[in-house]
Design a protein around this motif. Structure first.
Motif, PDB file in Angstrom:
ATOM      1  N   GLY A  69       0.820  -1.210   0.000  1.00 53.16           N
ATOM      2  CA  GLY A  69       0.000   0.000   0.000  1.00 53.16           C
ATOM      3  C   GLY A  69       0.856   1.263   0.000  1.00 53.16           C
ATOM      4  N   THR A  70       1.955   1.222   0.739  1.00 55.96           N
ATOM      5  CA  THR A  70       2.856   2.378   0.820  1.00 55.96           C
ATOM      6  C   THR A  70       3.444   2.687  -0.560  1.00 55.96           C
ATOM      7  OG1 THR A  70       3.412   1.777   3.094  1.00 55.96           O
ATOM      8  CG2 THR A  70       4.955   3.240   1.955  1.00 55.96           C
ATOM      9  N   THR A  96      -7.834  -4.768  -3.005  1.00 52.65           N
ATOM     10  CA  THR A  96      -8.991  -5.588  -2.612  1.00 52.65           C
ATOM     11  C   THR A  96      -9.247  -5.453  -1.107  1.00 52.65           C
ATOM     12  OG1 THR A  96      -7.430  -7.432  -2.765  1.00 52.65           O
ATOM     13  CG2 THR A  96      -9.104  -7.273  -4.473  1.00 52.65           C
ATOM     14  N   GLN A 148      -7.937 -14.915   7.640  1.00 54.54           N
ATOM     15  CA  GLN A 148      -8.098 -15.858   6.515  1.00 54.54           C
ATOM     16  C   GLN A 148      -8.486 -15.094   5.251  1.00 54.54           C
ATOM     17  OE1 GLN A 148      -7.417 -19.206   6.986  1.00 54.54           O
ATOM     18  NE2 GLN A 148      -6.751 -18.396   8.963  1.00 54.54           N
ATOM     19  N   ARG A 198      -4.146 -13.339  -5.069  1.00 57.29           N
ATOM     20  CA  ARG A 198      -3.580 -13.833  -3.823  1.00 57.29           C
ATOM     21  C   ARG A 198      -3.637 -15.347  -3.728  1.00 57.29           C
ATOM     22  NH1 ARG A 198      -4.435  -9.310  -0.152  1.00 57.29           N
ATOM     23  NH2 ARG A 198      -3.698  -9.842   1.902  1.00 57.29           N
ATOM     24  N   ARG A 210       1.560   0.273  12.604  1.00 59.93           N
ATOM     25  CA  ARG A 210       0.827   0.825  11.461  1.00 59.93           C
ATOM     26  C   ARG A 210      -0.434   1.566  11.921  1.00 59.93           C
ATOM     27  NH1 ARG A 210      -0.995  -2.519   6.264  1.00 59.93           N
ATOM     28  NH2 ARG A 210      -1.856  -3.970   7.779  1.00 59.93           N
ATOM     29  N   TYR A 257       0.298   4.750   7.472  1.00 56.92           N
ATOM     30  CA  TYR A 257       1.436   5.429   8.104  1.00 56.92           C
ATOM     31  C   TYR A 257       2.072   4.434   9.072  1.00 56.92           C
ATOM     32  CZ  TYR A 257      -1.155   9.510   6.479  1.00 56.92           C
ATOM     33  OH  TYR A 257      -1.809  10.427   5.694  1.00 56.92           O
ATOM     34  N   ARG A 267      -2.167 -14.413   9.304  1.00 62.25           N
ATOM     35  CA  ARG A 267      -2.120 -13.869   7.929  1.00 62.25           C
ATOM     36  C   ARG A 267      -0.826 -14.298   7.242  1.00 62.25           C
ATOM     37  NH1 ARG A 267      -3.002  -7.730   9.003  1.00 62.25           N
ATOM     38  NH2 ARG A 267      -2.773  -7.492   6.752  1.00 62.25           N
ATOM     39  N   ALA A 273      14.483  -1.994   3.134  1.00 57.26           N
ATOM     40  CA  ALA A 273      15.167  -0.694   3.005  1.00 57.26           C
ATOM     41  C   ALA A 273      14.201   0.430   3.382  1.00 57.26           C
ATOM     42  CB  ALA A 273      15.638  -0.527   1.561  1.00 57.26           C
TER      43      ALA A 273
HETATM   44  P1  AP5 Z   1      -5.057  -6.264   2.667  1.00 62.48           P
HETATM   45  O1  AP5 Z   1      -5.638  -5.001   3.126  1.00 62.48           O
HETATM   46  O2  AP5 Z   1      -4.699  -6.431   1.217  1.00 62.48           O
HETATM   47  O3  AP5 Z   1      -3.829  -6.580   3.587  1.00 62.48           O
HETATM   48  P2  AP5 Z   1      -2.410  -7.235   3.258  1.00 62.48           P
HETATM   49  O4  AP5 Z   1      -2.070  -7.726   1.934  1.00 62.48           O
HETATM   50  O5  AP5 Z   1      -2.339  -8.226   4.324  1.00 62.48           O
HETATM   51  O6  AP5 Z   1      -1.510  -6.057   3.227  1.00 62.48           O
HETATM   52  P3  AP5 Z   1      -1.484  -4.913   4.162  1.00 62.48           P
HETATM   53  O7  AP5 Z   1      -2.423  -3.836   3.726  1.00 62.48           O
HETATM   54  O8  AP5 Z   1      -1.661  -5.416   5.580  1.00 62.48           O
HETATM   55  O9  AP5 Z   1       0.033  -4.459   4.042  1.00 62.48           O
HETATM   56  P4  AP5 Z   1       0.830  -3.711   2.886  1.00 62.48           P
HETATM   57  O10 AP5 Z   1       1.738  -4.650   2.192  1.00 62.48           O
HETATM   58  O11 AP5 Z   1      -0.072  -2.872   2.044  1.00 62.48           O
HETATM   59  O12 AP5 Z   1       1.752  -2.805   3.825  1.00 62.48           O
HETATM   60  P5  AP5 Z   1       1.692  -1.255   4.144  1.00 62.48           P
HETATM   61  O13 AP5 Z   1       2.134  -0.472   2.959  1.00 62.48           O
HETATM   62  O14 AP5 Z   1       0.418  -0.864   4.811  1.00 62.48           O
HETATM   63  O15 AP5 Z   1      -6.024  -7.488   3.017  1.00 62.48           O
HETATM   64  C1  AP5 Z   1      -6.682  -7.599   4.279  1.00 62.48           C
HETATM   65  C2  AP5 Z   1      -7.565  -8.846   4.293  1.00 62.48           C
HETATM   66  O16 AP5 Z   1      -8.568  -8.752   3.242  1.00 62.48           O
HETATM   67  C3  AP5 Z   1      -6.855 -10.171   4.015  1.00 62.48           C
HETATM   68  O17 AP5 Z   1      -6.261 -10.705   5.175  1.00 62.48           O
HETATM   69  C4  AP5 Z   1      -8.012 -11.023   3.464  1.00 62.48           C
HETATM   70  O18 AP5 Z   1      -8.831 -11.494   4.499  1.00 62.48           O
HETATM   71  C5  AP5 Z   1      -8.817 -10.018   2.638  1.00 62.48           C
HETATM   72  N1  AP5 Z   1      -8.380  -9.976   1.227  1.00 62.48           N
HETATM   73  C6  AP5 Z   1      -7.808  -8.922   0.590  1.00 62.48           C
HETATM   74  N2  AP5 Z   1      -7.509  -9.243  -0.688  1.00 62.48           N
HETATM   75  C7  AP5 Z   1      -7.908 -10.531  -0.855  1.00 62.48           C
HETATM   76  C8  AP5 Z   1      -7.826 -11.432  -1.955  1.00 62.48           C
HETATM   77  N3  AP5 Z   1      -7.289 -11.068  -3.139  1.00 62.48           N
HETATM   78  N4  AP5 Z   1      -8.308 -12.690  -1.787  1.00 62.48           N
HETATM   79  C9  AP5 Z   1      -8.869 -13.067  -0.606  1.00 62.48           C
HETATM   80  N5  AP5 Z   1      -8.957 -12.263   0.477  1.00 62.48           N
HETATM   81  C10 AP5 Z   1      -8.473 -11.003   0.349  1.00 62.48           C
HETATM   82  O19 AP5 Z   1       2.899  -1.194   5.217  1.00 62.48           O
HETATM   83  C11 AP5 Z   1       2.770  -1.813   6.488  1.00 62.48           C
HETATM   84  C12 AP5 Z   1       3.384  -0.879   7.562  1.00 62.48           C
HETATM   85  O20 AP5 Z   1       4.800  -0.785   7.362  1.00 62.48           O
HETATM   86  C13 AP5 Z   1       2.866   0.572   7.474  1.00 62.48           C
HETATM   87  O21 AP5 Z   1       2.767   1.069   8.784  1.00 62.48           O
HETATM   88  C14 AP5 Z   1       3.944   1.317   6.679  1.00 62.48           C
HETATM   89  O22 AP5 Z   1       4.017   2.685   7.009  1.00 62.48           O
HETATM   90  C15 AP5 Z   1       5.209   0.561   7.098  1.00 62.48           C
HETATM   91  N6  AP5 Z   1       6.189   0.468   6.025  1.00 62.48           N
HETATM   92  C16 AP5 Z   1       5.973   0.256   4.688  1.00 62.48           C
HETATM   93  N7  AP5 Z   1       7.148   0.195   4.022  1.00 62.48           N
HETATM   94  C17 AP5 Z   1       8.124   0.336   4.967  1.00 62.48           C
HETATM   95  C18 AP5 Z   1       9.554   0.356   4.898  1.00 62.48           C
HETATM   96  N8  AP5 Z   1      10.219   0.200   3.736  1.00 62.48           N
HETATM   97  N9  AP5 Z   1      10.245   0.513   6.065  1.00 62.48           N
HETATM   98  C19 AP5 Z   1       9.578   0.681   7.254  1.00 62.48           C
HETATM   99  N10 AP5 Z   1       8.226   0.682   7.366  1.00 62.48           N
HETATM  100  C20 AP5 Z   1       7.516   0.509   6.240  1.00 62.48           C
END
Ligand code: AP5
Length: 215
Positions: free
Chosen positions: A14-15, A31, A57, A88, A123, A133, A167, A201
């Motif tokens: 997402g970031t 999604t 899940q 996914r 997060r 964030y 997850r 990184a």
């Molecule tokens: P979803 O919302 O897609 O969650 P996710 O894939 O688990 O990914 P996240 O949004 O949790 O993380 P991200 O990789 O985007 O990380 P972010 O940038 O926020 O899905 C949620 C749920 O919906 C699933 O569990 C499932 O149930 C369902 N679902 C969704 N899609 C589906 C599908 N296709 N099929 C079936 N079910 C589905 O970063 C995380 C944190 O780290 C933030 O705080 C950020 O600021 C920090 N950060 C980011 N990059 C860095 C860095 N380089 N260094 C330090 N910190 C960092």
């Protein structure tokens, strides 16, 4: 430009999507954000999705594939889109291939599980827009408030440590096989670029690595 972002929960999809959608002027199709919006609106789909999401899940392939098909048929997707959190499962990836959708780039953001658990506890999210964030690595300008709207940031229910571990288990079992799937596709089809970046990184360095590797 049709891009797929691959990576574990919390890898930074997402970031990086926030930068990539601006750079390529394409919409982000998350999604997870779409499901959270459906839950907030209290729709039938939202009710079905909530139990699966709270437990870490996956929501059924049938629901997700229908959701994405409808979304990419919209006008703003004519020049491409960035898929964040889809596909996914192998069934979802097959649905993309079977629909004849030409993917231009697959970006894998690689982060070890130990780092993921640390990140999730810090997060904070603006649920209406999907902007995320981190209280240490990527803080908002004003504590607890979204930079663009000034609205409150929240901690997602599924960011509790026990749910994050579930997850990650689901990710390794069902989503990680897509790395091989798309590497194979890229090896057979030169129109698909597959890149892997080190997601541990700094955020700006991850962004720079993606841009440089995509060319
Ligand atoms: P979803 O919302 O897609 O969650 P996710 O894939 O688990 O990914 P996240 O949004 O949790 O993380 P991200 O990789 O985007 O990380 P972010 O940038 O926020 O899905 C949620 C749920 O919906 C699933 O569990 C499932 O149930 C369902 N679902 C969704 N899609 C589906 C599908 N296709 N099929 C079936 N079910 C589905 O970063 C995380 C944190 O780290 C933030 O705080 C950020 O600021 C920090 N950060 C980011 N990059 C860095 C860095 N380089 N260094 C330090 N910190 C960092």
């Amino acid at each position: 430009m049709r891009i797929i972002l691959l990576g574990a929960p919390g890898a930074g999809k997402g970031t990086q999507a926030q930068f990539l959608t601006k750079k390529y002027n394409i919409p982000q199709i998350s999604t997870g954000d779409m499901l959270r919006a459906a839950i907030k609106a209290g729709t039938e789909m939202g009710k079905l999705a909530k139990a699966a999401m709270d437990a870490g899940q996956l929501v059924t392939d049938e629901i997700i594939i229908g959701l994405v098909k409808d979304r990419i048929a919209e006008d703003d997707c004519k020049n491409g889109y960035l898929l964040d959190g889809f596909p996914r499962t192998l069934a979802q990836a097959d649905a993309v291939t079977d629909a004849g959708i030409q993917i231009d780039a697959v970006i894998e953001i690689d982060v070890p599980d130990s780092e993921i658990v640390k990140r999730m506890s810090g997060r904070r999210a603006h649920l209406a827009s999907g902007r995320t964030y981190h209280i240490v690595y990527n803080p908002p300008k004003v504590e607890g408030k979204d930079d663009e709207t000034g609205e409150d940031l929240v901690q997602r229910d599924d960011d509790k440590e026990e749910v994050v571990l579930d997850r990650l288990k689901v990710y390794h079992e069902l989503t990680q096989p897509l790395i091989g799937y798309y590497k194979d596709q890229a090896a057979k089809n030169s129109a698909i670029t597959y890149i892997t970046v080190d997601g541990t990184a700094d955020i700006s360095d991850v962004e720079a690595a993606i841009i440089s590797k995509l060319g």
